[in-house]
Scaffold this active site. Sequence first.
Site, PDB file in Angstrom:
ATOM      1  N   LYS A   1     -18.341 -13.803  10.902  1.00 11.02           N
ATOM      2  CA  LYS A   1     -19.829 -13.684  10.824  1.00 11.02           C
ATOM      3  C   LYS A   1     -20.097 -12.142  10.793  1.00 11.02           C
ATOM      4  CE  LYS A   1     -23.726 -13.373  12.932  1.00 11.02           C
ATOM      5  NZ  LYS A   1     -24.637 -12.685  12.258  1.00 11.02           N
TER       6      LYS A   1
ATOM      7  N   GLU B   1     -16.182  -6.738  23.047  1.00  8.44           N
ATOM      8  CA  GLU B   1     -16.280  -5.196  22.831  1.00  8.44           C
ATOM      9  C   GLU B   1     -17.775  -4.928  22.971  1.00  8.44           C
ATOM     10  OE1 GLU B   1     -13.906  -2.920  22.963  1.00  8.44           O
ATOM     11  OE2 GLU B   1     -12.055  -4.090  22.211  1.00  8.44           O
TER      12      GLU B   1
ATOM     13  N   CYS C   1     -20.887   2.587  19.804  1.00 11.71           N
ATOM     14  CA  CYS C   1     -20.581   2.059  21.256  1.00 11.71           C
ATOM     15  C   CYS C   1     -20.164   3.378  22.234  1.00 11.71           C
ATOM     16  CB  CYS C   1     -19.707   1.073  21.469  1.00 11.71           C
ATOM     17  SG  CYS C   1     -18.216   1.296  20.568  1.00 11.71           S
TER      18      CYS C   1
ATOM     19  N   GLU D   1     -28.111   1.658  27.869  1.00  9.52           N
ATOM     20  CA  GLU D   1     -27.639   2.328  26.363  1.00  9.52           C
ATOM     21  C   GLU D   1     -28.813   2.454  25.337  1.00  9.52           C
ATOM     22  OE1 GLU D   1     -25.406  -0.585  23.775  1.00  9.52           O
ATOM     23  OE2 GLU D   1     -23.894   0.977  23.609  1.00  9.52           O
TER      24      GLU D   1
HETATM   25  P1  NDP Z   1     -25.854  -7.593  18.766  1.00  8.18           P
HETATM   26  O1  NDP Z   1     -25.116  -8.229  20.259  1.00  8.18           O
HETATM   27  O2  NDP Z   1     -27.482  -7.789  18.494  1.00  8.18           O
HETATM   28  O3  NDP Z   1     -25.312  -8.212  17.511  1.00  8.18           O
HETATM   29  C1  NDP Z   1     -23.808  -8.241  17.202  1.00  8.18           C
HETATM   30  C2  NDP Z   1     -23.684  -9.533  16.520  1.00  8.18           C
HETATM   31  O4  NDP Z   1     -23.619 -10.781  17.264  1.00  8.18           O
HETATM   32  C3  NDP Z   1     -24.099  -9.569  15.351  1.00  8.18           C
HETATM   33  O5  NDP Z   1     -23.443 -10.248  14.368  1.00  8.18           O
HETATM   34  C4  NDP Z   1     -25.282 -10.733  15.725  1.00  8.18           C
HETATM   35  O6  NDP Z   1     -25.847 -11.237  14.603  1.00  8.18           O
HETATM   36  C5  NDP Z   1     -24.605 -11.462  16.543  1.00  8.18           C
HETATM   37  N1  NDP Z   1     -25.239 -12.357  17.545  1.00  8.18           N
HETATM   38  C6  NDP Z   1     -26.519 -11.995  18.128  1.00  8.18           C
HETATM   39  N2  NDP Z   1     -26.869 -12.957  18.843  1.00  8.18           N
HETATM   40  C7  NDP Z   1     -25.754 -13.971  19.020  1.00  8.18           C
HETATM   41  C8  NDP Z   1     -25.666 -15.183  19.506  1.00  8.18           C
HETATM   42  N3  NDP Z   1     -26.448 -15.637  20.234  1.00  8.18           N
HETATM   43  N4  NDP Z   1     -24.726 -15.990  19.178  1.00  8.18           N
HETATM   44  C9  NDP Z   1     -23.418 -15.556  18.669  1.00  8.18           C
HETATM   45  N5  NDP Z   1     -23.842 -14.372  17.866  1.00  8.18           N
HETATM   46  C10 NDP Z   1     -24.710 -13.613  18.137  1.00  8.18           C
HETATM   47  O7  NDP Z   1     -25.534  -6.186  18.586  1.00  8.18           O
HETATM   48  P2  NDP Z   1     -25.936  -5.117  17.566  1.00  8.18           P
HETATM   49  O8  NDP Z   1     -25.572  -5.545  16.095  1.00  8.18           O
HETATM   50  O9  NDP Z   1     -27.289  -4.649  17.760  1.00  8.18           O
HETATM   51  O10 NDP Z   1     -24.850  -4.052  17.828  1.00  8.18           O
HETATM   52  C11 NDP Z   1     -25.115  -2.960  18.761  1.00  8.18           C
HETATM   53  C12 NDP Z   1     -24.389  -3.289  20.070  1.00  8.18           C
HETATM   54  O11 NDP Z   1     -22.922  -3.166  19.593  1.00  8.18           O
HETATM   55  C13 NDP Z   1     -24.472  -1.817  21.050  1.00  8.18           C
HETATM   56  O12 NDP Z   1     -24.813  -2.408  22.274  1.00  8.18           O
HETATM   57  C14 NDP Z   1     -23.045  -1.371  20.782  1.00  8.18           C
HETATM   58  O13 NDP Z   1     -22.718  -0.771  22.001  1.00  8.18           O
HETATM   59  C15 NDP Z   1     -22.225  -2.541  20.657  1.00  8.18           C
HETATM   60  N6  NDP Z   1     -20.965  -1.911  19.867  1.00  8.18           N
HETATM   61  C16 NDP Z   1     -19.773  -2.026  20.746  1.00  8.18           C
HETATM   62  C17 NDP Z   1     -18.499  -1.589  19.930  1.00  8.18           C
HETATM   63  C18 NDP Z   1     -17.329  -1.687  20.771  1.00  8.18           C
HETATM   64  O14 NDP Z   1     -16.196  -1.526  20.383  1.00  8.18           O
HETATM   65  N7  NDP Z   1     -17.250  -1.780  22.279  1.00  8.18           N
HETATM   66  C19 NDP Z   1     -18.622  -1.041  18.963  1.00  8.18           C
HETATM   67  C20 NDP Z   1     -19.918  -1.234  18.120  1.00  8.18           C
HETATM   68  C21 NDP Z   1     -21.028  -1.524  18.583  1.00  8.18           C
HETATM   69  P3  NDP Z   1     -27.273 -10.702  14.118  1.00  8.18           P
HETATM   70  O15 NDP Z   1     -27.078  -9.414  13.502  1.00  8.18           O
HETATM   71  O16 NDP Z   1     -27.472 -11.757  13.150  1.00  8.18           O
HETATM   72  O17 NDP Z   1     -28.201 -10.906  15.238  1.00  8.18           O
END
Ligand code: NDP
Length: 498
Positions: free
Chosen positions: A181, A256, A290, A391
């Site tokens: 997803k 992650e 991240c 962050e």
């Molecule tokens: P989110 O946590 O908002 O979303 C990440 C994914 O989770 C999206 O596909 C989102 O869908 C989905 N999601 C959201 N809510 C739920 C739920 N209740 N159940 C299951 N899936 C869910 O993060 P962002 O997309 O805003 O990304 C930014 C974040 O990601 C930052 O905090 C960053 O640090 C972290 N990140 C970490 C990395 C690492 O390797 N450590 C690398 C890159 C980013 P939808 O988009 O549809 O809401």
Amino acid sequence: MARVQGIKDYQCFIGGRWRGAESGETFESVDPFLAKPWARIPKCDQRDVDAAVAAARKALEKGDWANMHPSQRGKLLHKLGDLILRDADHLAATEVQDNGKLYAEMRGQVGYIPQWYYYFGGLADKIEGAVVPIDKADMFTYTRHEPVGVVAAITAWNSPLLLLTWKLAAALAAGCTIVAKPSEFTSASTLEFARLVEEAGFPAGVFNVVTGFGAEVGEALTTHKGVDKIAFTGGENSGRHIARNAAQTFKRLTLELGGKSAQLVFPDTDIDNAVKGVVSGIFAATGQTCIAGSRLLVHESIHNEFLDKFTALAKTARMGDPMDMATQVGPVTTQPQYQRILSCIEMARNEGAECVMGGKAADRPECGDGWFIEPTVFSNVSNSMRIAQEEVFGPVLSVIRFREDEEAYDIANDTAYGLAAGVWTDNPRRMFTAAKRLRAGSIWTNTYRAVSYMAPFGGFKNSGIGRESGQEAILEYLETKCVWMSYGKDVPNPFVMR
Ligand code: NDP
């Protein structure tokens, strides 16, 4: 690279079939540079998730994939890597139109992605159990590593294909099946990628993509009884929520999450080099990574010189169309993220941090209608301020002075996160001490933002659980089974443990 003109329609990929969402509904994906929709994506719901999980389970348990020799799985992974290389321009342009990152960076990134499929393809037939030299008479005991099962791979919007690959290459090598997803903001590249999985010849149901919103599709996946493992990249709060969901059925979990990584600059360093490294840590990818080095810890004796050189270089950054190879800072990917960054800047000002550069939305003509923020630097930050603890996920740097080495390590570690740290020094004693003292999953010395298919990546503390890439990543997708075989003649006393 050229943009797609008009609106492109996408379908999701379930059980080897391309189709719309069961509901027939769609949602739009927006180009962050033009701030205009460019793609229509199926809005899946529980029914589509049920179908995808059922297809993944069927492929896991019966048929070609279940019976495939690991060497053949490895060959398929290699083929997939070759196809990605063939289509790297197109995949990179799709990512840029969807998430606004620089084509110059995404082309390099997509061109490097095949290495994960080659590396894990090579590992597929080297997953070996062990014969245990067991301490019981007439007993043969050995271990097997088996695929953990159906994996839900949920990714963030900043590097959709790379983040997916970190999960997928290891999961496929291990023999798992996957339901992916992507983020609702950047689904297109994962759907384009699925065409290559199909072309490579992976059996139906091995890889599925459901698109839609986290609260609906993500929730359905992470609570699904048919899912054995969740591999997630995203924010800390979503990670916490997903971990709670996973606990209900004890799903295996890799997370992650975010970071508030420190860059430590010691007085013996080559300042010009360190300036470049700190700029790349916070302004590359518009700070939407991240591993952003969002806290600069600089020794007080070089503080002013460093800051002058840093802002002089940062001010030369060219903003504009991310498709243009000369652009260095692109737009923010989503409008909510754009608003969040602006509110973090406001928060820092209210806390008393001093804005020495940027600090506002960019209104340069080359930025058009896109969601651009000026590269921003706050000095006189104290580590207890929210701007130093939370962050931002944007181009905002907090500068903190230190006097003693130990003080620098303590400040660097004084955060809920532990994803990465940068160390700038020419002194080997400092290099090794810092590598030991800093509580983070990646320590870069005199470099920053380096990743590789060979190198384990992941976080300490609130930055996550588990590791991606490197040999140990495959263990995240395997269960260990221990098999006991007795060849003794006598049946021992049945009332005591053997
Ligand atoms: P989110 O946590 O908002 O979303 C990440 C994914 O989770 C999206 O596909 C989102 O869908 C989905 N999601 C959201 N809510 C739920 C739920 N209740 N159940 C299951 N899936 C869910 O993060 P962002 O997309 O805003 O990304 C930014 C974040 O990601 C930052 O905090 C960053 O640090 C972290 N990140 C970490 C990395 C690492 O390797 N450590 C690398 C890159 C980013 P939808 O988009 O549809 O809401």
